[in-house]
Design a protein around this motif. Sequence first.
Motif, mmCIF file in Angstrom:
data_model
loop_
_atom_site.group_PDB
_atom_site.id
_atom_site.type_symbol
_atom_site.label_atom_id
_atom_site.label_comp_id
_atom_site.label_asym_id
_atom_site.label_seq_id
_atom_site.Cartn_x
_atom_site.Cartn_y
_atom_site.Cartn_z
ATOM 1 N N GLU A 90 0.811 -1.218 0.000
ATOM 2 C CA GLU A 90 0.000 0.000 0.000
ATOM 3 C C GLU A 90 0.846 1.271 0.000
ATOM 4 O OE1 GLU A 90 -2.724 -0.463 3.279
ATOM 5 O OE2 GLU A 90 -3.950 -1.888 2.147
ATOM 6 N N GLY A 91 2.157 1.133 -0.236
ATOM 7 C CA GLY A 91 3.029 2.292 -0.362
ATOM 8 C C GLY A 91 3.611 2.812 0.935
ATOM 9 N N HIS A 132 3.779 6.240 -1.010
ATOM 10 C CA HIS A 132 3.042 6.109 -2.269
ATOM 11 C C HIS A 132 1.647 5.575 -1.991
ATOM 12 C CE1 HIS A 132 6.592 6.871 -4.721
ATOM 13 N NE2 HIS A 132 7.253 5.981 -4.023
ATOM 14 N N GLN A 133 0.816 5.531 -2.996
ATOM 15 C CA GLN A 133 -0.497 4.914 -2.879
ATOM 16 C C GLN A 133 -0.516 3.544 -3.545
ATOM 17 O OE1 GLN A 133 -3.264 7.738 -4.500
ATOM 18 N NE2 GLN A 133 -3.053 9.117 -2.772
ATOM 19 N N ASP A 134 0.646 3.063 -3.925
ATOM 20 C CA ASP A 134 0.795 1.773 -4.573
ATOM 21 C C ASP A 134 1.978 1.076 -3.923
ATOM 22 O OD1 ASP A 134 0.404 -0.298 -6.327
ATOM 23 O OD2 ASP A 134 0.754 0.868 -8.143
ATOM 24 N N TYR A 135 2.253 -0.161 -4.326
ATOM 25 C CA TYR A 135 3.307 -0.933 -3.678
ATOM 26 C C TYR A 135 4.694 -0.299 -3.853
ATOM 27 C CZ TYR A 135 4.712 -2.839 -8.212
ATOM 28 O OH TYR A 135 5.170 -2.983 -9.482
ATOM 29 N N ILE A 136 5.577 -0.571 -2.911
ATOM 30 C CA ILE A 136 6.963 -0.120 -2.967
ATOM 31 C C ILE A 136 7.730 -1.110 -3.833
ATOM 32 C CG2 ILE A 136 9.047 0.385 -1.630
ATOM 33 C CD1 ILE A 136 6.672 2.319 -1.123
ATOM 34 N N ARG A 190 8.001 3.192 -6.797
ATOM 35 C CA ARG A 190 6.949 2.249 -7.138
ATOM 36 C C ARG A 190 7.012 2.034 -8.640
ATOM 37 N NH1 ARG A 190 1.239 4.917 -7.749
ATOM 38 N NH2 ARG A 190 1.824 7.009 -8.386
ATOM 39 N N THR A 205 10.298 8.940 -4.244
ATOM 40 C CA THR A 205 10.036 9.621 -2.986
ATOM 41 C C THR A 205 11.302 9.630 -2.154
ATOM 42 O OG1 THR A 205 7.742 8.931 -3.024
ATOM 43 C CG2 THR A 205 8.628 9.629 -0.901
#
Length: 151
Positions: free
Chosen positions: A102-103, A122-126, A142, A149
């Motif tokens: 989930e980031g 993030h709003q997505d996987y690392i 990501r 980031t």
Amino acid sequence: MEINLGTIAIDIDFHPSRDLITAGLRDGNVHQYIMSNHKGYWKFMHTLSLAELLDSSIMGMSILATDAETGSAIARLEDAHSAAINRLINLSEAIIASGDDEGCIKVWVTRQRSCCNTFAAHQDYISDMSFASDSLTLLGTRYSSPTITVN
């Protein structure tokens, strides 16, 4: 020199002080190799299931430290994340960072088994992380985004 892993590697790393390579594979296994008698070729040691390393009993949200030689458990950080962990790096001998689906990136003091910092990166996987020790900078990426980031 090549090592045939039998499937696609999603990550690979060297041991910091020994002739040991660990490869995370797309099929969910982790292979470990050791340089055989320093003669320039790598000998297969064993396979660990990624489920063993990231405790699949709670969907991979805990971190399990294992002995590099035997694969046996040394320590566990229970419920480390609220989503499945997909990236883990060493920042120092006693500090690690973990990234999830989930980031979220968390920084852990392993001796105390406690989280000392959390980043909603993030709003997505690392997809990957890197650490620049001279500037104490942690980079997280990501795959689905052209952004980096910096924390």
